[in-house]
Write a protein that holds these residues in place. Structure first.
Motif, PDB file in Angstrom:
ATOM      1  N   ALA A  99       1.599  -1.462  -0.161  1.00 57.81           N
ATOM      2  CA  ALA A  99      -0.263   0.169  -0.323  1.00 57.81           C
ATOM      3  C   ALA A  99       0.890   1.095   0.130  1.00 57.81           C
ATOM      4  O   ALA A  99       0.598   2.160  -1.176  1.00 57.81           O
ATOM      5  N   ALA A 100       1.947   1.491   1.006  1.00 57.03           N
ATOM      6  CA  ALA A 100       3.211   2.556   1.246  1.00 57.03           C
ATOM      7  C   ALA A 100       3.816   2.721  -0.306  1.00 57.03           C
ATOM      8  O   ALA A 100       3.700   4.081  -0.679  1.00 57.03           O
ATOM      9  N   VAL A 101       3.817   1.579  -0.981  1.00 57.47           N
ATOM     10  CA  VAL A 101       4.226   1.753  -3.162  1.00 57.47           C
ATOM     11  C   VAL A 101       3.457   2.587  -3.199  1.00 57.47           C
ATOM     12  O   VAL A 101       3.855   2.911  -3.952  1.00 57.47           O
ATOM     13  N   ARG A 102       2.547   1.898  -3.429  1.00 55.99           N
ATOM     14  CA  ARG A 102       1.254   2.050  -4.630  1.00 55.99           C
ATOM     15  C   ARG A 102       1.102   3.376  -3.669  1.00 55.99           C
ATOM     16  O   ARG A 102       0.837   4.994  -5.161  1.00 55.99           O
ATOM     17  N   LEU A 103       0.718   4.631  -2.423  1.00 51.01           N
ATOM     18  CA  LEU A 103       0.825   5.714  -1.992  1.00 51.01           C
ATOM     19  C   LEU A 103       1.485   6.924  -3.046  1.00 51.01           C
ATOM     20  O   LEU A 103       1.422   7.702  -3.127  1.00 51.01           O
ATOM     21  N   ALA A 104       2.939   6.166  -2.266  1.00 53.29           N
ATOM     22  CA  ALA A 104       3.931   6.961  -2.887  1.00 53.29           C
ATOM     23  C   ALA A 104       4.208   7.218  -4.965  1.00 53.29           C
ATOM     24  O   ALA A 104       4.626   8.480  -4.492  1.00 53.29           O
ATOM     25  N   ARG A 105       3.805   6.507  -5.091  1.00 57.12           N
ATOM     26  CA  ARG A 105       4.038   6.270  -6.781  1.00 57.12           C
ATOM     27  C   ARG A 105       2.577   7.212  -7.447  1.00 57.12           C
ATOM     28  O   ARG A 105       2.682   7.907  -8.094  1.00 57.12           O
ATOM     29  N   LEU A 106       2.194   7.467  -6.281  1.00 57.85           N
ATOM     30  CA  LEU A 106       0.523   8.451  -6.622  1.00 57.85           C
ATOM     31  C   LEU A 106       1.370   9.712  -6.091  1.00 57.85           C
ATOM     32  O   LEU A 106       0.524  11.199  -6.023  1.00 57.85           O
ATOM     33  N   GLY A 107       2.291   9.439  -5.317  1.00 57.01           N
ATOM     34  CA  GLY A 107       2.666  11.089  -4.880  1.00 57.01           C
ATOM     35  C   GLY A 107       2.304  11.736  -3.474  1.00 57.01           C
ATOM     36  O   GLY A 107       2.374  12.394  -3.130  1.00 57.01           O
ATOM     37  N   ARG A 108       1.949  10.322  -2.527  1.00 55.81           N
ATOM     38  CA  ARG A 108       1.041  10.918  -1.372  1.00 55.81           C
ATOM     39  C   ARG A 108       2.422  10.782  -0.099  1.00 55.81           C
ATOM     40  O   ARG A 108       3.220   9.306  -0.550  1.00 55.81           O
ATOM     41  N   PRO A 109       2.119  11.263   0.978  1.00 53.69           N
ATOM     42  CA  PRO A 109       3.116  11.359   1.931  1.00 53.69           C
ATOM     43  C   PRO A 109       2.518   9.981   2.079  1.00 53.69           C
ATOM     44  O   PRO A 109       1.718   9.628   2.675  1.00 53.69           O
ATOM     45  N   VAL A 110       3.771   9.317   2.722  1.00 53.72           N
ATOM     46  CA  VAL A 110       2.866   7.633   3.494  1.00 53.72           C
ATOM     47  C   VAL A 110       4.469   7.648   4.558  1.00 53.72           C
ATOM     48  O   VAL A 110       5.766   7.483   4.359  1.00 53.72           O
ATOM     49  N   LYS A 111       3.335   6.655   5.782  1.00 54.53           N
ATOM     50  CA  LYS A 111       3.798   6.182   7.309  1.00 54.53           C
ATOM     51  C   LYS A 111       3.917   4.420   6.918  1.00 54.53           C
ATOM     52  O   LYS A 111       2.421   4.273   6.135  1.00 54.53           O
TER      53      LYS A 111
END
Length: 134
Positions: A99-111
């Motif tokens: 999930a973090a990878v997908r969010l980061a690929r969408l340019g979203r900050p994630v932990k």
């Protein structure tokens, strides 16, 4: 010489940089719970497991968004700078990282919430079931 010392520890400056960086990528269950309990969290907590597992028991306040379903359209309601915190079943599961990878690929900050559901329960926190109809 043991297996512990066979590979020397990193120099202190490198260890410091490494361990400080970890906080940029993950948080823990206690910090998530304390923030949620205080109200008005400054992040969105995503349960990256299946809807069925979410319904059986999830962290109160979490949003069910399985990692394979994370697309830009599902995030449109959130401001671009919204921090997302993902979790899955626990250390034996890589759903939070997916999930973090997908969010980061969408340019979203994630932990990632380290420990996932297993860690949440280990800390003594309760899950809530959902009566959501799939």
């Amino acid at each position: 010489m043991s297996n512990v010392t066979a590979v020397p520890a990193a120099p202190a400056d490198q260890a410091l940089a490494h361990f400080e960086d970890e906080f940029r990528f993950e948080t823990d269950c206690s910090d998530v719970q304390a923030t949620l309990a205080a109200g008005d969290p400054d992040f969105v907590l995503i349960d990256a497991r299946s809807h069925a597992l979410f319904d059986q028991g999830h962290v109160p306040g979490a949003v069910s968004l399985p990692h394979g379903k994370i697309i830009a359209g599902k995030l449109a309601a959130y401001a671009p700078d919204t921090l997302f915190v993902t979790y899955c079943a626990g250390p034996h599961c890589n759903g939070a990282a997916r999930a973090a990878v997908r969010l980061a690929r969408l340019g979203r900050p994630v932990k990632i919430m380290a420990g996932g559901v297993t860690g949440w329960l280990d800390e003594g926190f309760a899950l809530e079931a959902s009566d959501r109809l799939a």
